[in-house]
Write a protein that holds these residues in place. Structure first.
Motif, mmCIF file in Angstrom:
data_model
loop_
_atom_site.group_PDB
_atom_site.id
_atom_site.type_symbol
_atom_site.label_atom_id
_atom_site.label_comp_id
_atom_site.label_asym_id
_atom_site.label_seq_id
_atom_site.Cartn_x
_atom_site.Cartn_y
_atom_site.Cartn_z
ATOM 1 N N ASP A 36 61.228 42.455 8.881
ATOM 2 C CA ASP A 36 61.214 43.801 9.452
ATOM 3 C C ASP A 36 60.040 44.639 8.963
ATOM 4 O O ASP A 36 59.689 45.644 9.569
ATOM 5 C CB ASP A 36 62.526 44.530 9.125
ATOM 6 N N SER A 37 59.443 44.234 7.846
ATOM 7 C CA SER A 37 58.315 45.008 7.321
ATOM 8 C C SER A 37 57.371 44.132 6.523
ATOM 9 O O SER A 37 57.781 43.100 5.964
ATOM 10 C CB SER A 37 58.812 46.150 6.429
ATOM 11 N N ALA A 38 56.118 44.558 6.458
ATOM 12 C CA ALA A 38 55.129 43.843 5.656
ATOM 13 C C ALA A 38 55.465 43.938 4.171
ATOM 14 O O ALA A 38 55.216 43.002 3.397
ATOM 15 C CB ALA A 38 53.737 44.408 5.925
ATOM 16 N N ASN A 39 56.046 45.065 3.775
ATOM 17 C CA ASN A 39 56.399 45.242 2.360
ATOM 18 C C ASN A 39 57.451 44.233 1.921
ATOM 19 O O ASN A 39 57.401 43.720 0.799
ATOM 20 C CB ASN A 39 56.903 46.667 2.122
ATOM 21 N N HIS A 40 58.419 43.979 2.807
ATOM 22 C CA HIS A 40 59.459 43.007 2.452
ATOM 23 C C HIS A 40 58.855 41.623 2.258
ATOM 24 O O HIS A 40 59.187 40.913 1.303
ATOM 25 C CB HIS A 40 60.529 42.958 3.539
ATOM 26 N N LEU A 41 57.955 41.234 3.158
ATOM 27 C CA LEU A 41 57.300 39.932 3.014
ATOM 28 C C LEU A 41 56.473 39.892 1.731
ATOM 29 O O LEU A 41 56.436 38.871 1.028
ATOM 30 C CB LEU A 41 56.416 39.661 4.233
ATOM 31 N N GLY A 42 55.830 41.006 1.399
ATOM 32 C CA GLY A 42 55.079 41.063 0.150
ATOM 33 C C GLY A 42 55.964 40.878 -1.058
ATOM 34 O O GLY A 42 55.595 40.191 -2.018
ATOM 35 N N ASP A 43 57.162 41.457 -1.011
ATOM 36 C CA ASP A 43 58.121 41.279 -2.113
ATOM 37 C C ASP A 43 58.552 39.823 -2.242
ATOM 38 O O ASP A 43 58.776 39.331 -3.357
ATOM 39 C CB ASP A 43 59.342 42.172 -1.896
ATOM 40 N N LEU A 44 58.682 39.133 -1.118
ATOM 41 C CA LEU A 44 59.029 37.715 -1.161
ATOM 42 C C LEU A 44 57.934 36.920 -1.864
ATOM 43 O O LEU A 44 58.212 36.069 -2.718
ATOM 44 C CB LEU A 44 59.248 37.175 0.254
ATOM 45 N N PHE A 45 56.688 37.206 -1.509
ATOM 46 C CA PHE A 45 55.582 36.468 -2.117
ATOM 47 C C PHE A 45 55.381 36.843 -3.582
ATOM 48 O O PHE A 45 54.813 36.057 -4.345
ATOM 49 C CB PHE A 45 54.286 36.706 -1.323
#
Length: 425
Positions: A36-45
């Motif tokens: 849903d957001s780029a920030n969430h994907l960043g948190d995953l990485f």
């Protein structure tokens, strides 16, 4: 599912369907996931949020099967790989690098011997083999400041030596090192090495866990009990620059080892199995407890028959009272010691080949530990790459036949052996 017995865990652990979701574990055949957001994907990485980034690292189908195997073994986490050899390799590399060494029992699978003694040597990692008859002080002499772990197989393939898990756990822990145990032949149905002091368990899921010779695979399971904060394992206790300085022991606690193995080594080596392979493995796990009971019962009957046949030179099956490992089998494997038997026929290699060629029910295959009875001559096949000294250390003679007793009717298996022995003159 701590309150359930292992038979129930085989069926119920791992996948937990919610309201209106599929009753059977779905196959998530996707390389990719939506966010849903780029920030969430960043948190995953950054490893700050749970979830899936890419199927080379994790996948929902694999995740459920990993959770099941971890629950069955009593560990804090598990990671599936594309083969048992990949599982061994990643487990070793997770805490070992060039210039370091580890101690391994010599009576292990031939492919693992080659991995340790040849391939890892090319990477600058030395294996130091201990024979099962070594005293504790003799094993201690193999250690130095660069030793990283101790490795053994619960039931050695194909020599069938039973590992004295408590003995080697004591030795490893005395040196502030973990004990790795390959539990392939025993499976968690027959033995759970963590209960005897092991720290990491490894499986070739290709064998009994799958049980039907359909998918190659492996698994590493972390007990979560070893204290990595003893000054010897900076890769787990110091910042990992490939993940923005994460310290695995601080961020993931008791799951530090298995987390690093997944997000660093499975990511870099690309050895994650496909979703369909994990799905098929799960089907095998659901009947593992039933099959292991039959494998063990059939194998004991076959071993007794062979022991009393005058054309047989010797039989090695740890549940026979004549076995030198009988006491260890009673201690660590009270329910049984798998379906694999090693034996020799009078007349040596020529007689062994004639016997194998005369079998009608049992097949000659480069495999072991599935539902069908099969045979193999290890010295000329799976262990062919070993030197004479290595074969001797692994307990493999030129006359050794490895029979993997299946779950067919035991009378049919014995009758097939009888008619094949009749052909040996």
């Amino acid at each position: 599912m701590d309150n359930f017995n292992i038979e129930t865990k085989c069926i119920q652990s791992g996948y937990k369907p919610k309201n209106s979701e599929p009753r059977v574990l779905p196959i998530y055949q996707s390389t990719t996931y939506k966010y849903d957001s780029a920030n969430h994907l960043g948190d995953l990485f950054d490893l700050k949020a749970p979830g899936h980034m890419y199927s080379r690292i994790s996948n929902p189908t694999l995740e459920c099967v990993e959770a099941k195997i971890a629950d069955m073994e009593g560990g804090v986490g598990a990671a599936l790989t594309t083969s048992g050899q990949a599982a061994n390799l990643l487990a070793i590399l997770n805490i070992t690098s060039s210039g370091q060494n580890f101690v391994s029992l010599s009576s292990i699978y031939g492919g693992t011997v080659n991995l340790f003694a040849v391939t890892l040597k090319k990477l600058g990692i030395e294996v130091r083999f201990a024979t099962p008859d070594m005293t504790e002080s003799e094993v201690d002499a193999l250690f130095d400041e660069n030793t990283r772990l101790v490795f053994g197989e619960t039931i050695a393939n194909p020599a069938l030596n039973v590992l004295d898990i408590e003995k080697y756990a004591k030795i490893a822990h005395k040196h502030n090192l973990p004990l790795f145990v390959d539990n392939t032949f025993a499976t968690p149905i027959l033995c759970r090495p963590f209960e005897f002091g092991a720290d990491i368990v490894i499986h070739s899921t290709t064998k009994y866990m799958d049980g039907h010779a359909t998918v190659v695979g492996g698994c590493v399971v972390d007990s979560g009990k070893f204290d990595w904060n003893n000054g010897k394992f900076p890769e787990l206790t110091e910042p990992d620059e490939s993940y923005h300085g994460v310290v695995y022991t601080k961020q993931f606690g008791e799951a530090a080892f298995i987390t690093k193995l997944r997000v660093q080594l499975i990511r870099d080596f690309g050895v994650a199995p496909s979703a369909i392979n994990a799905f098929l493995l799960n089907l095998g796990l659901e009947t593992l407890h039933l099959r292991m009971e039959r494998h063990c019962a059939n194998a004991l009957e076959v071993a007794k028959f062979l022991e009393n046949n005058d054309k047989i030179a010797w039989v090695n099956y740890p549940k026979l009272k004549s076995s030198s490992d009988y006491a260890l089998a009673e201690k660590y494997l009270p329910k049984g010691v798998c379906g694999v038997i090693s034996f020799g026929i009078k007349g040596g290699r020529e007689a062994a080949v004639k016997f194998m060629d005369s079998l009608k029910l049992a097949a000659i295959v480069v495999h072991v530990a599935d539902a069908r009875t099969c045979v193999l001559h290890p010295a000329s096949t799976t262990h062919r790459q070993l030197t004479d000294e290595q074969l001797k250390a692994a307990g493999i003679g030129p006359d050794l036949i490895r029979m993997s007793v299946g779950i067919e009717n035991v009378n049919d298996i014995i009758n097939d052996i009888k008619q094949a022995l009749d052909e040996v003159r």
